[in-house]
Enzyme design. Structure first.
Site, PDB file in Angstrom:
ATOM      1  CE  LYS A   1       7.572  17.794  -5.964  1.00 13.20           C
ATOM      2  NZ  LYS A   1       7.981  17.145  -4.478  1.00 13.20           N
TER       3      LYS A   1
ATOM      4  CG  ASP B   1      15.318  15.576  -6.796  1.00 11.98           C
ATOM      5  OD1 ASP B   1      16.503  15.766  -6.674  1.00 11.98           O
ATOM      6  OD2 ASP B   1      14.672  14.935  -5.988  1.00 11.98           O
TER       7      ASP B   1
END
Length: 388
Positions: free
Chosen positions: A71, A119
């Site tokens: 990410k 998340d």
């Protein structure tokens, strides 16, 4: 329940995905980050024997840019791209990648406020990007995000906003608050038609194409992957990989792996259109617990994915343990459950003779897997590996 669904939407001539040079701008901007370096492509012959295939290649993102996840590429790149645009407009000149960490850009960026829902890993990446250019950042976390993952984000200088409910509830709250305050929403999903004009979800996805280019640079001539098992939440990474590896006659078979309680891409392929799945039981694949696909990601995957595979939580321990306690001759890799989900999918196929035949996963196959994250929760990791 673990299920393999062969994609009926795949086309012989797919619509264009991300362009062949989509990685070029992210690679240039990320080069300005002191922490950027390519991550390793690891060969695991012992794991290949366990799976009954010829080769297993693992792209290990567990230490990416000190943030522990793929990410980092999407979130940091998206923030840097916005900072470059805003600084260029304010300063009246072109901004080079090297300028991004200079005082002039930081002076402009100090007035920017980036927000996102996460998340855990995307928020950590956006926070790191904001910190790099001197901007503010707030990250919206749903109730299921552990305190340890929240602390990782705080250490990047971001404020935490807790939201009751699911990941999708945190996405909606971040959108509402950004619209009300003028903050810059860095979303990794465009899951409604109203998001169609937001360029940042596609930029986040574009950042992930750097992974594909790093893989291509490290493949030897005899290592053409025949199968790509890639995990998906909203589908951004999977779509980036499918854009760069799919859509050609010699493309590997692309198998998308999701939690069985949050298999929005599988159900979308079954329905023939992007579909929301109901909120079910919490999954150990926490970073993949997404109920609606990103529309630009699904547009790519419906044309290019060969199959969608939903995996039960019970496969997580075997996948994490297979990497942590490797076969003789293999290197150990520390991965969280979500990071090892692609391997969980490969293990599921390896154990099912019919699925092996349907996917062509035989003793000559070369599997490409991506360990998308390292260990983000040490207690959970110990339970998976040692049962402690």
């Amino acid at each position: 329940m673990t299920e393999l669904f062969l994609n009926p939407l795949k086309t012989a001539e797919p619509q264009p995905g991300l362009s062949a040079d989509a990685h070029a701008e992210p690679a240039a901007l990320l080069a300005a980050c002191p922490a950027y370096a390519p991550t390793p492509l690891v060969r695991l012959p012992g794991l290949a024997r366990k799976l009954g295939v010829g080769r297993v290649l693992v792209k290990d993102e567990s230490k990416r840019m000190g943030l522990g996840s793929f990410k980092a590429l999407g979130g940091v790149y998206a923030v840097l791209s916005v900072a470059r645009e805003r600084a260029g407009a304010a300063l009246g000149r072109s901004i080079t990648p090297a300028d991004l960490i200079g005082d002039a850009v930081r002076g402009v960026a100090s007035g920017l406020h980036f927000v996102c829902a996460s998340d855990g890993n995307h928020g950590r990446a956006v926070a790191a990007g904001a910190r790099l250019v001197g901007a503010r950042c707030s990250v919206y976390l749903h109730a299921g995000v552990t305190g340890e993952r929240a602390d990782h984000i705080r250490r990047q200088g971001a404020a935490i906003v807790r939201v009751d409910g699911s990941y999708d509830d945190s996405v909606e709250q971040a959108r509402r608050d950004a619209a009300a305050t003028g903050a810059i929403l860095v979303s990794d999903t465009a899951d409604t038609p109203e998001c169609a004009d937001d360029p940042l979800p596609v930029r986040v996805m574009q950042g992930y194409t750097v992974i594909a280019e790093e893989i291509r640079a490290r493949l030897s001539p005899d290592e053409r992957p025949t199968h790509l098992f890639v995990q998906a939440g909203v589908g951004g990474l999977a779509a980036a990989m499918a854009s760069r590896f799919g859509g050609t006659p010699d493309a590997p078979r692309i198998i998308i792996v999701e939690p069985d309680s949050a298999d929005c891409l599988l159900e979308s392929a079954r329905a023939g259109a992007a579909t929301e799945v109901p909120h079910g039981a919490a999954t150990i694949y926490a970073m993949l617990e997404c109920l609606r696909p990103s529309l630009p990601a699904f547009a790519i995957l419906k044309d290019r994915a060969d199959a969608f595979l939903s995996v039960a939580d019970g496969l997580a321990a075997d996948a994490v343990r297979s990497l942590a306690i490797p076969a003789e001759g293999d290197s150990a890799i520390r991965a969280g459950a979500s990071g090892a989900a692609g391997l969980a999918g490969a293990l599921a196929v390896a154990e099912n003779a019919e699925w092996r035949m349907q996917t062509g996963m035989d003793s000559n196959a070369t599997l490409l897997l991506i360990v998308t994250e390292g260990v983000t929760d040490e207690g959970e990791y110990r339970r998976l590996v040692y049962g402690a």
